[in-house]
Write a protein that holds these residues in place. Structure first.
Motif, PDB file in Angstrom:
ATOM      1  N   SER A 123       2.083  -0.218 -10.401  1.00 47.13           N
ATOM      2  CA  SER A 123       1.439   0.249 -11.920  1.00 47.13           C
ATOM      3  C   SER A 123       2.441   0.007 -13.147  1.00 47.13           C
ATOM      4  O   SER A 123       1.935  -0.448 -13.992  1.00 47.13           O
ATOM      5  N   ASP A 144       0.866  -0.971  -0.138  1.00 44.38           N
ATOM      6  CA  ASP A 144       0.105  -0.043  -0.047  1.00 44.38           C
ATOM      7  C   ASP A 144       0.935   1.367   0.140  1.00 44.38           C
ATOM      8  O   ASP A 144       0.319   2.446  -0.218  1.00 44.38           O
ATOM      9  N   ASP A 145       1.964   1.319  -0.003  1.00 48.84           N
ATOM     10  CA  ASP A 145       2.966   2.225   0.168  1.00 48.84           C
ATOM     11  C   ASP A 145       2.827   2.940  -1.212  1.00 48.84           C
ATOM     12  O   ASP A 145       2.543   2.484  -2.266  1.00 48.84           O
ATOM     13  N   ASN A 146       2.838   4.557  -1.168  1.00 45.92           N
ATOM     14  CA  ASN A 146       2.836   5.321  -2.460  1.00 45.92           C
ATOM     15  C   ASN A 146       3.872   4.734  -3.385  1.00 45.92           C
ATOM     16  O   ASN A 146       3.395   4.668  -4.621  1.00 45.92           O
ATOM     17  N   ASP A 147       5.084   4.667  -3.076  1.00 48.97           N
ATOM     18  CA  ASP A 147       6.008   4.346  -4.116  1.00 48.97           C
ATOM     19  C   ASP A 147       5.911   2.890  -4.530  1.00 48.97           C
ATOM     20  O   ASP A 147       6.073   2.646  -5.755  1.00 48.97           O
ATOM     21  N   ASN A 148       5.485   1.998  -3.725  1.00 46.74           N
ATOM     22  CA  ASN A 148       5.158   0.728  -4.160  1.00 46.74           C
ATOM     23  C   ASN A 148       3.815   0.517  -5.223  1.00 46.74           C
ATOM     24  O   ASN A 148       4.002  -0.054  -6.139  1.00 46.74           O
ATOM     25  N   GLN A 149       2.927   1.379  -4.974  1.00 47.53           N
ATOM     26  CA  GLN A 149       1.869   1.260  -5.809  1.00 47.53           C
ATOM     27  C   GLN A 149       2.136   1.940  -7.018  1.00 47.53           C
ATOM     28  O   GLN A 149       1.864   1.402  -8.165  1.00 47.53           O
ATOM     29  N   ALA A 150       3.334   2.971  -7.021  1.00 45.35           N
ATOM     30  CA  ALA A 150       3.730   3.582  -8.618  1.00 45.35           C
ATOM     31  C   ALA A 150       4.533   2.148  -9.041  1.00 45.35           C
ATOM     32  O   ALA A 150       4.173   1.957 -10.428  1.00 45.35           O
TER      33      ALA A 150
END
Length: 260
Positions: free
Chosen positions: A39, A30-36
């Motif tokens: 994607s 769920d971390d923002n960088d991991n979400q990026a």
């Protein structure tokens, strides 16, 4: 060579096969960088269904220690792609498990990177990793707490220690630094070493330069911050996760941390 801190490096083992390639890194899905990152992996998989990638995440503390990676590679089940820091990637380079990425680093691609980043991601002059992230380390401070005790932002080590003493007298945590040994502690301590004009090695990396006054001064500064009670000795998580630190909750006046 003095340089900005290269925070993480993507290491690729050129092992494409019928099975999905495994990509390991630290953090939560769920971390923002991991979400990026996820994607980008989804985009890659859509364009390259025969070379699909699956991501796997590990707690930062476990991953930073290298334990999951070392165990997996020893068992012959290591990932095809993984993320590590410059402080630990050399052990994988020396073991011979990393792919030669020379064919990827064309002159055009090399032009997208700082030369220092490329040097940091090479072994014996051969690129074996993809530089991914770099940034400065800074001393962040809480303006409200400084105003509360009537202090000025420190601009020298002596001023840093003096203001830390003032905050401690007012029952405020003076500063948060990374106290557990590890790659992240290195990142955050190196700028203090460089402020003295010293470094861990000579410019061409052929000789260690630990036995210097600057090295002793930088080590002594951090020892003083800890031994005098200015910096907490323990933390709930890596202090790179600023949200878990006393600084984020308004209990600490300062923190040494990166732009991340």
């Amino acid at each position: 060579m003095k340089r900005l801190i290269l925070l993480s490096i993507l290491l690729v083992l050129g092992l494409a096969c019928a099975q999905p390639m495994e990509f390991w890194r630290f953090g939560n899905e769920d971390d923002n960088d991991n979400q990026a990152m996820l994607s980008w992996v989804d985009e890659w998989n859509e364009l390259n269904p025969d070379k699909a990638v699956e991501m796997r995440f590990f707690p930062f503390g476990d991953y930073a220690s290298g334990t999951p990676l070392v165990t997996a590679f020893a068992a012959g089940t290591g990932p095809d792609i993984f993320l590590v820091s410059p402080a630990t990637y050399m052990q994988y380079a020396r073991s011979g498990i990393l792919a030669d990425l020379s064919s990827i680093f064309t002159p055009e691609v090399r032009g997208d990177f700082r030369e220092a980043s490329l040097e940091a991601a090479s072994y014996d002059g051969v690129p074996v990793a993809m530089p991914m992230q770099m940034g400065p380390i800074a001393l962040f401070y809480n303006r409200d707490l400084f105003a509360q005790v009537g202090a000025e932002v420190p601009r020298s080590w002596d001023e840093l220690l003096a203001v830390s003493d003032l905050f401690l007298d007012n029952d405020i945590i003076p500063i948060v630094i990374e106290t557990p040994p590890g790659p992240y502690q290195n990142f955050t301590w190196y700028p203090f070493l460089w402020q003295t004009g010293a470094n861990v090695s000579n410019d061409n990396l052929t000789e260690a330069t630990f036995d210097t006054e600057g090295m002793a001064a930088a080590l002594n500064l951090w020892a003083t911050l800890i031994n005098e009670g200015y910096a907490p000795r323990t933390s709930l998580d890596c202090t790179c996760n600023i949200g878990s630190t006393p600084f984020a909750s308004g209990e600490a006046a300062m923190q040494v941390v990166g732009s991340f």
